[in-house]
Design a protein around this motif. Structure first.
Motif, mmCIF file in Angstrom:
data_model
loop_
_atom_site.group_PDB
_atom_site.id
_atom_site.type_symbol
_atom_site.label_atom_id
_atom_site.label_comp_id
_atom_site.label_asym_id
_atom_site.label_seq_id
_atom_site.Cartn_x
_atom_site.Cartn_y
_atom_site.Cartn_z
ATOM 1 N N ALA A 185 2.021 4.343 18.895
ATOM 2 C CA ALA A 185 0.572 4.965 18.706
ATOM 3 C C ALA A 185 0.476 6.047 18.046
ATOM 4 O O ALA A 185 1.314 7.085 18.168
ATOM 5 N N GLY A 186 -0.699 6.491 17.609
ATOM 6 C CA GLY A 186 -1.024 7.744 17.264
ATOM 7 C C GLY A 186 -1.945 7.850 15.948
ATOM 8 O O GLY A 186 -2.411 6.777 15.657
ATOM 9 N N ASP A 187 -2.013 9.025 15.326
ATOM 10 C CA ASP A 187 -2.922 9.202 14.042
ATOM 11 C C ASP A 187 -2.139 9.215 12.929
ATOM 12 O O ASP A 187 -1.348 9.997 12.699
ATOM 13 N N LEU A 188 -2.174 7.943 12.340
ATOM 14 C CA LEU A 188 -1.382 7.771 11.016
ATOM 15 C C LEU A 188 -1.947 8.551 9.809
ATOM 16 O O LEU A 188 -1.229 8.334 8.616
ATOM 17 N N ASN A 189 -2.943 8.847 9.995
ATOM 18 C CA ASN A 189 -3.788 9.211 8.738
ATOM 19 C C ASN A 189 -3.729 8.149 7.604
ATOM 20 O O ASN A 189 -3.487 8.633 6.641
ATOM 21 N N SER A 190 -3.786 7.012 7.766
ATOM 22 C CA SER A 190 -3.890 5.970 6.817
ATOM 23 C C SER A 190 -4.762 4.917 7.346
ATOM 24 O O SER A 190 -4.969 4.570 8.587
ATOM 25 N N VAL A 191 -5.696 4.348 6.535
ATOM 26 C CA VAL A 191 -6.578 3.481 6.615
ATOM 27 C C VAL A 191 -5.944 1.683 7.042
ATOM 28 O O VAL A 191 -4.696 1.512 6.311
ATOM 29 N N PRO A 192 -6.539 0.866 7.509
ATOM 30 C CA PRO A 192 -5.848 -0.585 7.387
ATOM 31 C C PRO A 192 -5.757 -1.002 6.052
ATOM 32 O O PRO A 192 -4.976 -2.143 6.404
ATOM 33 N N GLN A 193 -6.460 -0.778 5.146
ATOM 34 C CA GLN A 193 -6.081 -1.200 3.902
ATOM 35 C C GLN A 193 -5.060 -0.568 2.934
ATOM 36 O O GLN A 193 -4.638 -1.062 1.890
ATOM 37 N N SER A 194 -4.104 0.225 3.650
ATOM 38 C CA SER A 194 -3.140 0.959 2.913
ATOM 39 C C SER A 194 -1.943 0.308 2.908
ATOM 40 O O SER A 194 -1.709 -0.562 3.665
ATOM 41 N N ALA A 195 -1.098 1.114 2.157
ATOM 42 C CA ALA A 195 0.517 0.399 2.147
ATOM 43 C C ALA A 195 1.126 0.935 3.436
ATOM 44 O O ALA A 195 1.928 0.092 3.926
ATOM 45 N N ILE A 196 0.935 2.124 3.916
ATOM 46 C CA ILE A 196 1.369 2.406 5.251
ATOM 47 C C ILE A 196 1.293 1.457 6.319
ATOM 48 O O ILE A 196 2.121 0.698 7.264
ATOM 49 N N ILE A 207 7.885 -0.221 -2.585
ATOM 50 C CA ILE A 207 7.419 1.172 -2.803
ATOM 51 C C ILE A 207 6.715 1.254 -4.199
ATOM 52 O O ILE A 207 5.919 1.988 -4.332
ATOM 53 N N GLN A 208 7.711 0.683 -5.145
ATOM 54 C CA GLN A 208 7.303 0.764 -6.590
ATOM 55 C C GLN A 208 5.761 0.272 -6.786
ATOM 56 O O GLN A 208 5.264 0.460 -8.044
ATOM 57 N N LEU A 209 5.289 -0.689 -5.973
ATOM 58 C CA LEU A 209 4.104 -1.216 -6.220
ATOM 59 C C LEU A 209 2.991 -0.407 -5.877
ATOM 60 O O LEU A 209 1.876 -0.791 -6.086
ATOM 61 N N TYR A 210 3.199 0.788 -5.291
ATOM 62 C CA TYR A 210 2.279 1.755 -4.821
ATOM 63 C C TYR A 210 2.037 3.081 -5.541
ATOM 64 O O TYR A 210 3.326 3.625 -5.766
ATOM 65 N N ASN A 211 1.113 3.577 -5.522
ATOM 66 C CA ASN A 211 0.982 5.124 -6.240
ATOM 67 C C ASN A 211 1.271 5.971 -5.000
ATOM 68 O O ASN A 211 0.445 5.884 -4.110
ATOM 69 N N ARG A 212 2.190 6.675 -5.088
ATOM 70 C CA ARG A 212 2.451 7.887 -4.140
ATOM 71 C C ARG A 212 1.305 8.713 -3.576
ATOM 72 O O ARG A 212 1.051 8.941 -2.422
ATOM 73 N N ARG A 213 0.277 8.881 -4.453
ATOM 74 C CA ARG A 213 -0.956 9.674 -4.292
ATOM 75 C C ARG A 213 -1.988 8.794 -3.440
ATOM 76 O O ARG A 213 -3.096 9.434 -3.138
ATOM 77 N N ASN A 214 -1.664 7.472 -3.308
ATOM 78 C CA ASN A 214 -2.600 6.682 -2.378
ATOM 79 C C ASN A 214 -1.908 5.859 -1.680
ATOM 80 O O ASN A 214 -2.574 4.714 -1.440
ATOM 81 N N MET A 215 -0.943 6.215 -0.744
ATOM 82 C CA MET A 215 -0.161 5.497 0.064
ATOM 83 C C MET A 215 -0.988 5.131 1.124
ATOM 84 O O MET A 215 -0.840 4.299 1.856
ATOM 85 N N SER A 216 -1.814 5.965 1.611
ATOM 86 C CA SER A 216 -2.676 6.083 2.839
ATOM 87 C C SER A 216 -3.977 5.372 2.733
ATOM 88 O O SER A 216 -4.645 5.117 3.835
ATOM 89 N N GLY A 217 -4.746 5.375 1.495
ATOM 90 C CA GLY A 217 -5.800 4.867 1.205
ATOM 91 C C GLY A 217 -7.157 5.822 1.850
ATOM 92 O O GLY A 217 -8.323 5.374 1.592
ATOM 93 N N GLN A 218 -6.811 6.936 1.985
ATOM 94 C CA GLN A 218 -7.860 7.911 2.620
ATOM 95 C C GLN A 218 -8.593 8.505 1.358
ATOM 96 O O GLN A 218 -9.961 8.689 1.731
ATOM 97 N N LEU A 219 -8.021 8.494 0.291
ATOM 98 C CA LEU A 219 -8.948 8.834 -0.875
ATOM 99 C C LEU A 219 -10.313 7.834 -1.038
ATOM 100 O O LEU A 219 -11.483 8.137 -1.421
ATOM 101 N N GLU A 220 -9.913 6.574 -1.166
ATOM 102 C CA GLU A 220 -10.970 5.500 -1.448
ATOM 103 C C GLU A 220 -11.742 5.479 -0.074
ATOM 104 O O GLU A 220 -13.054 5.131 -0.406
ATOM 105 N N ALA A 221 -11.274 5.642 0.908
ATOM 106 C CA ALA A 221 -11.983 5.761 2.185
ATOM 107 C C ALA A 221 -13.090 6.760 2.133
ATOM 108 O O ALA A 221 -14.250 6.467 2.641
ATOM 109 N N SER A 222 -12.784 7.867 1.930
ATOM 110 C CA SER A 222 -13.598 9.090 1.901
ATOM 111 C C SER A 222 -14.606 8.909 0.782
ATOM 112 O O SER A 222 -15.748 9.140 1.118
#
Length: 360
Positions: A185-196, A207-222
């Motif tokens: 459990a914990g704070d993953l700082n990643s949304v449910p639609q993210s690669a993580i 990994i190559q299918l994802y942008n390193r700057r958007n692995m967590s999906g936080q920017l889209e969610a923000s």
């Protein structure tokens, strides 16, 4: 001297005004003091309470009360801690025995200064319970892990590296203790639609299918912090489907941080995890389309889910604590607030051990 109504002289009025101004300055000074200084002054006033009387007694009493208020919050916290420490002796707080503990300092692996903890717990049983239980279920042991993943949305390589190391350590430790069940459990700082999230849910990731700057999906969610449910999921899924048609370039250093090895682009975990909240049916006021909470964190720049409880199949979620509905969460105008002391909502799950002998 100038005499005013009711027999008050002008100098006495000026003195009263000066005293009030002095009190305001005193209040401001006390509030800026260190906590230890406030306590010392408070003790001084209590000890020498009757030292000076007369017209200034109310001033001294006022300062004492004000100082007591300033330190009251710390004292309440201390009293609460003492009470909780005493209650630790009660059975409700000692249902488990701590058998082993490990800390993960990610900085030692070049993955920033976040930390994680892994503990091996054993369920305590009294003599009657021990006599009634069969030897196969007598020693109920399981692993519990907690993590706080790096916040920076643009460092997906480090975020994924922390999660990967956390899961790997948990798997190895569970094997060392006899393939025991796992709760992470914990704070993953990643949304449910993210690669993580996908890596944890599927135990693998290209990994190559994802942008390193958007692995967590936080920017889209923000950017969509006022839009929820199907809209966020739809927009995120479109973005991920487009990204999977591309092959992103990662530097050798970034790949090594994310995977822990040189030249590796595919991650594979031996630990098969399931989301506790996604396993328990909920309502559309608090859950998204895949069963995760709509929001576990809310502040001025973000409202969404970043906290999770994961488990292996040897444990079965019985019930979970529902989070706040979005309309109630919005009414707080951001966390923390007067009623909620954290910018995250609590996630709670009750688990039962799966019994494969009788199929339950």
């Amino acid at each position: 001297m100038c005499l005013l109504g009711d027999g008050f002289f002008l100098p006495k009025i000026i003195l009263t005004i000066r005293i009030r101004l002095w009190l305001c300055l005193t209040i401001s000074s006390v509030l800026k003091m260190r906590q230890s200084t406030r306590i010392c002054i408070l003790i001084f006033h209590i000890v020498f309470w009757s030292g000076i009387g007369g017209n200034y007694l109310f001033v001294r009493r006022f300062i004492t009360i004000m100082l007591a208020y300033c330190v009251s919050r710390r004292l309440i916290a201390l009293i609460t801690w003492i009470i909780f420490s005493k209650m630790m002796a009660l059975k409700v707080f000692t249902r488990f025995t701590l058998l082993h503990q490990e800390d993960i300092e990610f900085q030692q692996f070049g993955l920033r200064n976040n930390v994680a903890q892994l503990c091996i717990l054993e369920v305590k049983r009294d003599k009657l319970e021990s006599d009634a239980c069969s030897p196969t279920i007598l020693n109920r042991r399981f692993l519990v892990g907690n993590i706080h993943v790096l916040f920076n949305p643009k460092r997906g390589d480090i975020k994924l590296g922390q999660v990967r190391l956390f899961v790997d350590k948990a798997y190895k430790l569970s094997q060392e203790w006899g393939n025991i069940p796992v709760i992470l459990a914990g704070d993953l700082n990643s949304v449910p639609q993210s690669a993580i999230y996908e890596f944890l849910a599927s135990s693998k990731l290209d990994i190559q299918l994802y942008n390193r700057r958007n692995m967590s999906g936080q920017l889209e969610a923000s950017s969509n912090c006022r839009v929820f449910r199907s809209q966020v999921g739809y927009e995120a899924s479109i973005s991920m489907s487009v990204s999977r048609q591309l092959v992103y370039r990662w530097s050798e250093e970034e790949l090594e941080l994310a995977t822990g090895a040189e030249g590796v682009t595919h991650l594979q975990s031996h630990l098969k995890l399931h989301s506790a909240y996604a396993s328990i049916p909920g309502n559309n006021k608090t859950r998204d389309d895949i069963g995760e909470p709509l929001a576990t964190s809310y502040h001025s720049k973000f409202m969404g889910t970043v906290d999770y409880i994961w488990h292996t199949k040897e444990l079965v979620p019985v019930r979970v604590l529902e989070t706040l509905p979005i309309d109630i969460l919005r009414a707080t105008k951001g966390l923390p607030s007067e009623k909620w002391g954290s910018d995250h909502l609590a996630l709670v799950c009750e688990f039962a051990f799966a019994n494969y002998e009788d199929g339950s």
